[in-house]
Write a protein that holds these residues in place. Sequence first.
Motif, short mmCIF file in Angstrom:
data_model
loop_
_atom_site.label_atom_id
_atom_site.label_comp_id
_atom_site.label_asym_id
_atom_site.label_seq_id
_atom_site.Cartn_x
_atom_site.Cartn_y
_atom_site.Cartn_z
N UNK A 1 0.74 -1.24 0.11
CA UNK A 1 -0.08 0.12 -0.08
C UNK A 1 0.78 1.27 -0.06
N UNK A 2 0.48 2.06 -0.76
CA UNK A 2 1.28 3.46 -0.95
C UNK A 2 0.19 4.75 -0.56
N UNK A 3 0.62 5.52 0.46
CA UNK A 3 -0.06 6.58 0.88
C UNK A 3 0.09 7.83 -0.39
N UNK A 4 -0.47 7.83 -1.33
CA UNK A 4 -0.47 8.97 -2.07
C UNK A 4 -1.43 10.13 -2.02
N UNK A 5 -1.82 10.13 -0.65
CA UNK A 5 -2.81 11.24 -0.18
C UNK A 5 -1.75 12.36 0.67
N UNK A 6 -2.37 13.64 0.80
CA UNK A 6 -1.74 14.67 1.60
C UNK A 6 -2.07 14.39 3.16
N UNK B 1 2.79 8.54 6.31
CA UNK B 1 2.43 9.72 5.80
C UNK B 1 2.53 9.90 4.36
N UNK B 2 2.58 11.03 3.87
CA UNK B 2 2.62 10.91 2.13
C UNK B 2 3.82 10.36 1.48
#
Length: 73
Positions: A12-17, A41-42
């Motif tokens: 999973x990659x957090x691509x959100x701000x 974190x982002x």
Amino acid sequence: NLEIASGTVVTWINEDSVEHTIQSQDESGNNDGLFHSSTLGTGETFEFTFEEMGFYNYYCSFHPWRVGLVSVK
């Protein structure tokens, strides 16, 4: 939702701000403790290897409406 073969590593990659987590849960929506990321974190990632066939529900503990399902065949 994601369908994979057993033994697959899911990243999973957090691509959100904003920060998120990955928390496994049973089919009733209760935490089952199978996997749980730290706060992401982002740009941060979390990996888990799915060894056994079945259905795996997960959600973000900060945003519980953000849910997913991994189907392991």
